[in-house]
Design a protein around this motif. Structure first.
Motif, mmCIF file in Angstrom:
data_model
loop_
_atom_site.group_PDB
_atom_site.id
_atom_site.type_symbol
_atom_site.label_atom_id
_atom_site.label_comp_id
_atom_site.label_asym_id
_atom_site.label_seq_id
_atom_site.Cartn_x
_atom_site.Cartn_y
_atom_site.Cartn_z
ATOM 1 N N GLU A 10 -14.439 18.523 47.196
ATOM 2 C CA GLU A 10 -15.291 18.574 48.375
ATOM 3 C C GLU A 10 -15.472 20.001 48.867
ATOM 4 O O GLU A 10 -16.512 20.349 49.419
ATOM 5 C CB GLU A 10 -14.699 17.707 49.491
ATOM 6 C CG GLU A 10 -14.765 16.226 49.164
ATOM 7 C CD GLU A 10 -14.207 15.375 50.285
ATOM 8 O OE1 GLU A 10 -14.061 15.864 51.420
ATOM 9 O OE2 GLU A 10 -13.925 14.192 50.009
ATOM 10 N N THR A 11 -14.480 20.851 48.655
ATOM 11 C CA THR A 11 -14.559 22.233 49.152
ATOM 12 C C THR A 11 -15.123 23.206 48.130
ATOM 13 O O THR A 11 -15.742 24.192 48.502
ATOM 14 C CB THR A 11 -13.174 22.719 49.617
ATOM 15 O OG1 THR A 11 -12.246 22.555 48.542
ATOM 16 C CG2 THR A 11 -12.711 21.937 50.830
ATOM 17 N N LEU A 12 -14.901 22.960 46.843
ATOM 18 C CA LEU A 12 -15.408 23.840 45.782
ATOM 19 C C LEU A 12 -16.070 23.004 44.685
ATOM 20 O O LEU A 12 -15.611 22.986 43.540
ATOM 21 C CB LEU A 12 -14.274 24.665 45.175
ATOM 22 C CG LEU A 12 -13.603 25.682 46.073
ATOM 23 C CD1 LEU A 12 -12.342 26.230 45.409
ATOM 24 C CD2 LEU A 12 -14.549 26.815 46.399
ATOM 25 N N ASP A 51 -14.329 23.348 41.004
ATOM 26 C CA ASP A 51 -13.087 22.578 40.954
ATOM 27 C C ASP A 51 -13.411 21.106 40.803
ATOM 28 O O ASP A 51 -14.080 20.519 41.643
ATOM 29 C CB ASP A 51 -12.294 22.818 42.256
ATOM 30 C CG ASP A 51 -10.928 22.156 42.224
ATOM 31 O OD1 ASP A 51 -10.408 21.889 41.139
ATOM 32 O OD2 ASP A 51 -10.401 21.888 43.317
ATOM 33 N N ILE A 52 -12.950 20.508 39.699
ATOM 34 C CA ILE A 52 -13.148 19.078 39.478
ATOM 35 C C ILE A 52 -11.835 18.450 39.052
ATOM 36 O O ILE A 52 -10.955 19.121 38.517
ATOM 37 C CB ILE A 52 -14.224 18.791 38.404
ATOM 38 C CG1 ILE A 52 -13.800 19.366 37.047
ATOM 39 C CG2 ILE A 52 -15.586 19.279 38.839
ATOM 40 C CD1 ILE A 52 -14.669 18.919 35.896
#
Length: 80
Positions: free
Chosen positions: A68-70, A74-75
């Motif tokens: 949600e932030t990156l 980022d996964i």
């Protein structure tokens, strides 16, 4: 991926990895969050600049959860 590597480093805890077979055995026997990895040796040379076609990538994206932030960088990948 980084968390998996960290778990692997903790698991082998300074073991002497004096051959590829030993490293693969250690990696195959570790778990992260109760899940054992699928480990195999890749002997092919990775070529830079190779891209996966969008149609091929769609199959794998169903296992991805973007951060949600990156979301771009980022996964979380959920195993099959």
């Amino acid at each position: 991926m980084e968390r998996c590597w960290a778990a692997l480093e903790n698991y082998w805890n300074g073991a002497i990895l004096d051959s590829i077979e030993v490293a693969i055995k250690w990696a195959s026997n570790m778990t992260w969050k109760g899940i054992a990895p699928i480990v195999h040796r890749v002997e092919a040379t990775y070529e830079k600049g190779i891209k996966v076609l969008s149609q091929e990538l769609e199959h794998y994206q169903t296992f991805w959860q973007p951060s949600e932030t990156l979301p771009k960088w980022d996964i979380t990948i959920f195993p099959v």
